[in-house]
Design a protein around this motif. Structure first.
Motif, PDB file in Angstrom:
ATOM      1  N   ARG A 109       0.836  -1.191   0.000  1.00 64.75           N
ATOM      2  CA  ARG A 109       0.000   0.000   0.000  1.00 64.75           C
ATOM      3  C   ARG A 109       0.872   1.242   0.000  1.00 64.75           C
ATOM      4  O   ARG A 109       2.004   1.225   0.474  1.00 64.75           O
ATOM      5  N   GLN A 110       0.292   2.312  -0.539  1.00 65.26           N
ATOM      6  CA  GLN A 110       0.996   3.590  -0.582  1.00 65.26           C
ATOM      7  C   GLN A 110       0.030   4.706  -0.242  1.00 65.26           C
ATOM      8  O   GLN A 110      -0.947   4.936  -0.959  1.00 65.26           O
ATOM      9  N   ALA A 111       0.321   5.367   0.868  1.00 65.58           N
ATOM     10  CA  ALA A 111      -0.470   6.513   1.292  1.00 65.58           C
ATOM     11  C   ALA A 111       0.111   7.780   0.670  1.00 65.58           C
ATOM     12  O   ALA A 111       1.289   7.807   0.302  1.00 65.58           O
ATOM     13  N   PRO A 112      -0.687   8.838   0.555  1.00 65.25           N
ATOM     14  CA  PRO A 112      -0.190  10.085  -0.036  1.00 65.25           C
ATOM     15  C   PRO A 112       1.049  10.601   0.687  1.00 65.25           C
ATOM     16  O   PRO A 112       1.081  10.686   1.918  1.00 65.25           O
ATOM     17  N   GLY A 113       2.071  10.911  -0.091  1.00 63.37           N
ATOM     18  CA  GLY A 113       3.293  11.450   0.480  1.00 63.37           C
ATOM     19  C   GLY A 113       4.190  10.440   1.155  1.00 63.37           C
ATOM     20  O   GLY A 113       5.209  10.812   1.749  1.00 63.37           O
ATOM     21  N   LYS A 114       3.843   9.171   1.076  1.00 57.27           N
ATOM     22  CA  LYS A 114       4.641   8.136   1.730  1.00 57.27           C
ATOM     23  C   LYS A 114       5.127   7.115   0.710  1.00 57.27           C
ATOM     24  O   LYS A 114       4.599   7.000  -0.386  1.00 57.27           O
ATOM     25  N   GLU A 115       6.128   6.362   1.110  1.00 59.24           N
ATOM     26  CA  GLU A 115       6.634   5.303   0.244  1.00 59.24           C
ATOM     27  C   GLU A 115       5.694   4.093   0.282  1.00 59.24           C
ATOM     28  O   GLU A 115       4.955   3.889   1.254  1.00 59.24           O
ATOM     29  N   ARG A 116       5.771   3.310  -0.769  1.00 60.36           N
ATOM     30  CA  ARG A 116       4.995   2.073  -0.807  1.00 60.36           C
ATOM     31  C   ARG A 116       5.502   1.146   0.295  1.00 60.36           C
ATOM     32  O   ARG A 116       6.716   0.984   0.476  1.00 60.36           O
ATOM     33  N   GLU A 117       4.580   0.524   1.016  1.00 63.69           N
ATOM     34  CA  GLU A 117       4.985  -0.346   2.110  1.00 63.69           C
ATOM     35  C   GLU A 117       4.317  -1.715   1.997  1.00 63.69           C
ATOM     36  O   GLU A 117       3.209  -1.859   1.480  1.00 63.69           O
ATOM     37  N   PHE A 118       5.047  -2.697   2.503  1.00 63.90           N
ATOM     38  CA  PHE A 118       4.580  -4.071   2.503  1.00 63.90           C
ATOM     39  C   PHE A 118       3.403  -4.243   3.446  1.00 63.90           C
ATOM     40  O   PHE A 118       3.383  -3.668   4.537  1.00 63.90           O
ATOM     41  N   VAL A 119       2.417  -5.071   3.021  1.00 62.67           N
ATOM     42  CA  VAL A 119       1.266  -5.367   3.865  1.00 62.67           C
ATOM     43  C   VAL A 119       1.231  -6.856   4.218  1.00 62.67           C
ATOM     44  O   VAL A 119       1.187  -7.225   5.384  1.00 62.67           O
ATOM     45  N   ALA A 120       1.231  -7.712   3.193  1.00 63.27           N
ATOM     46  CA  ALA A 120       1.116  -9.152   3.439  1.00 63.27           C
ATOM     47  C   ALA A 120       1.581  -9.914   2.205  1.00 63.27           C
ATOM     48  O   ALA A 120       1.549  -9.381   1.092  1.00 63.27           O
ATOM     49  N   VAL A 121       1.993 -11.162   2.419  1.00 62.35           N
ATOM     50  CA  VAL A 121       2.418 -12.014   1.311  1.00 62.35           C
ATOM     51  C   VAL A 121       2.012 -13.450   1.605  1.00 62.35           C
ATOM     52  O   VAL A 121       1.937 -13.860   2.768  1.00 62.35           O
ATOM     53  N   ILE A 122       1.723 -14.188   0.534  1.00 62.97           N
ATOM     54  CA  ILE A 122       1.388 -15.598   0.660  1.00 62.97           C
ATOM     55  C   ILE A 122       2.093 -16.366  -0.445  1.00 62.97           C
ATOM     56  O   ILE A 122       2.107 -15.918  -1.603  1.00 62.97           O
ATOM     57  N   THR A 123       2.718 -17.492  -0.106  1.00 60.69           N
ATOM     58  CA  THR A 123       3.298 -18.336  -1.143  1.00 60.69           C
ATOM     59  C   THR A 123       2.193 -19.213  -1.705  1.00 60.69           C
ATOM     60  O   THR A 123       1.300 -19.669  -0.984  1.00 60.69           O
ATOM     61  N   LEU A 124       2.229 -19.423  -3.005  1.00 57.66           N
ATOM     62  CA  LEU A 124       1.076 -19.995  -3.684  1.00 57.66           C
ATOM     63  C   LEU A 124       0.992 -21.513  -3.562  1.00 57.66           C
ATOM     64  O   LEU A 124      -0.099 -22.069  -3.683  1.00 57.66           O
ATOM     65  N   ARG A 125       2.079 -22.205  -3.321  1.00 58.67           N
ATOM     66  CA  ARG A 125       2.010 -23.662  -3.135  1.00 58.67           C
ATOM     67  C   ARG A 125       1.875 -24.021  -1.659  1.00 58.67           C
ATOM     68  O   ARG A 125       0.926 -24.679  -1.256  1.00 58.67           O
ATOM     69  N   ALA A 126       2.790 -23.557  -0.855  1.00 60.23           N
ATOM     70  CA  ALA A 126       2.796 -23.929   0.560  1.00 60.23           C
ATOM     71  C   ALA A 126       1.804 -23.129   1.387  1.00 60.23           C
ATOM     72  O   ALA A 126       1.409 -23.549   2.479  1.00 60.23           O
ATOM     73  N   GLY A 127       1.422 -21.960   0.899  1.00 59.77           N
ATOM     74  CA  GLY A 127       0.502 -21.133   1.667  1.00 59.77           C
ATOM     75  C   GLY A 127       1.148 -20.456   2.859  1.00 59.77           C
ATOM     76  O   GLY A 127       0.453 -20.053   3.798  1.00 59.77           O
ATOM     77  N   SER A 128       2.459 -20.294   2.825  1.00 63.75           N
ATOM     78  CA  SER A 128       3.136 -19.590   3.916  1.00 63.75           C
ATOM     79  C   SER A 128       2.755 -18.119   3.869  1.00 63.75           C
ATOM     80  O   SER A 128       2.674 -17.529   2.792  1.00 63.75           O
ATOM     81  N   ILE A 129       2.557 -17.529   5.039  1.00 64.99           N
ATOM     82  CA  ILE A 129       2.035 -16.168   5.122  1.00 64.99           C
ATOM     83  C   ILE A 129       2.905 -15.324   6.044  1.00 64.99           C
ATOM     84  O   ILE A 129       3.426 -15.803   7.059  1.00 64.99           O
ATOM     85  N   HIS A 130       3.026 -14.066   5.659  1.00 67.32           N
ATOM     86  CA  HIS A 130       3.725 -13.097   6.507  1.00 67.32           C
ATOM     87  C   HIS A 130       2.989 -11.764   6.426  1.00 67.32           C
ATOM     88  O   HIS A 130       2.551 -11.362   5.339  1.00 67.32           O
ATOM     89  N   TYR A 131       2.841 -11.091   7.570  1.00 72.83           N
ATOM     90  CA  TYR A 131       2.156  -9.807   7.636  1.00 72.83           C
ATOM     91  C   TYR A 131       3.078  -8.724   8.177  1.00 72.83           C
ATOM     92  O   TYR A 131       3.959  -8.985   8.997  1.00 72.83           O
ATOM     93  N   ALA A 132       2.800  -7.508   7.759  1.00 72.41           N
ATOM     94  CA  ALA A 132       3.423  -6.365   8.413  1.00 72.41           C
ATOM     95  C   ALA A 132       2.849  -6.253   9.824  1.00 72.41           C
ATOM     96  O   ALA A 132       1.678  -6.574  10.056  1.00 72.41           O
ATOM     97  N   ASP A 133       3.654  -5.779  10.752  1.00 68.31           N
ATOM     98  CA  ASP A 133       3.192  -5.657  12.133  1.00 68.31           C
ATOM     99  C   ASP A 133       1.965  -4.756  12.249  1.00 68.31           C
ATOM    100  O   ASP A 133       1.098  -4.977  13.093  1.00 68.31           O
ATOM    101  N   SER A 134       1.879  -3.756  11.391  1.00 67.14           N
ATOM    102  CA  SER A 134       0.802  -2.776  11.476  1.00 67.14           C
ATOM    103  C   SER A 134      -0.571  -3.363  11.143  1.00 67.14           C
ATOM    104  O   SER A 134      -1.595  -2.768  11.490  1.00 67.14           O
TER     105      SER A 134
END
Length: 126
Positions: A38-63
């Motif tokens: 995601r990218q808010a106005p005036g801010k850099e793009r930041e990571f939110v979440a990711v999922i691997t498509l075979r194993a389904g491993s997931i990671h989230y940003a703390d926020s």
């Protein structure tokens, strides 16, 4: 031709929910992972979440941990982001991205992704 198309954005009051979808087309069968940024106005793009498509491993940003849930439907080539308990600070353009090949690490950097969607606006009012 690879294409990622997001949908589901909109305006919601604080505390509300939205579900974003990211549909992928093209040669997607061998992709390693898909993520949301995601990218808010005036801010850099930041990571939110990711999922691997075979194993389904997931990671989230703390926020967003505990409020957002990423999931995938491989048969539909679609990744979702369920967003609950939304806050005004979640307001941003949300983009999905795909990492075509395996990469080490948690895939939290924008340079680790090969394809990007155009984004969908999420606005959370207080």
């Amino acid at each position: 031709q690879v294409q990622l198309v997001e949908s589901g954005g909109g305006v919601v009051q604080a505390g509300g929910s939205l579900r974003l979808s990211c549909g992928a087309s093209g040669r997607t069968n061998s992709w390693y992972a898909m993520g949301w940024f995601r990218q808010a106005p005036g801010k850099e793009r930041e990571f939110v979440a990711v999922i691997t498509l075979r194993a389904g491993s997931i990671h989230y940003a703390d926020s967003v941990k505990g409020r957002f849930t990423i999931s995938r439907d491989n048969a539909k080539n679609t990744v979702y982001l369920q967003m609950n308990s939304l806050k005004p600070e979640d307001t941003a353009v949300y983009s999905c991205a795909a990492a075509a090949e395996w990469k080490p690490g948690r895939l939290i950097g924008t340079n680790e992704y090969d394809y990007w969607g155009q984004g969908t606006q999420v606005t959370v009012s207080s």
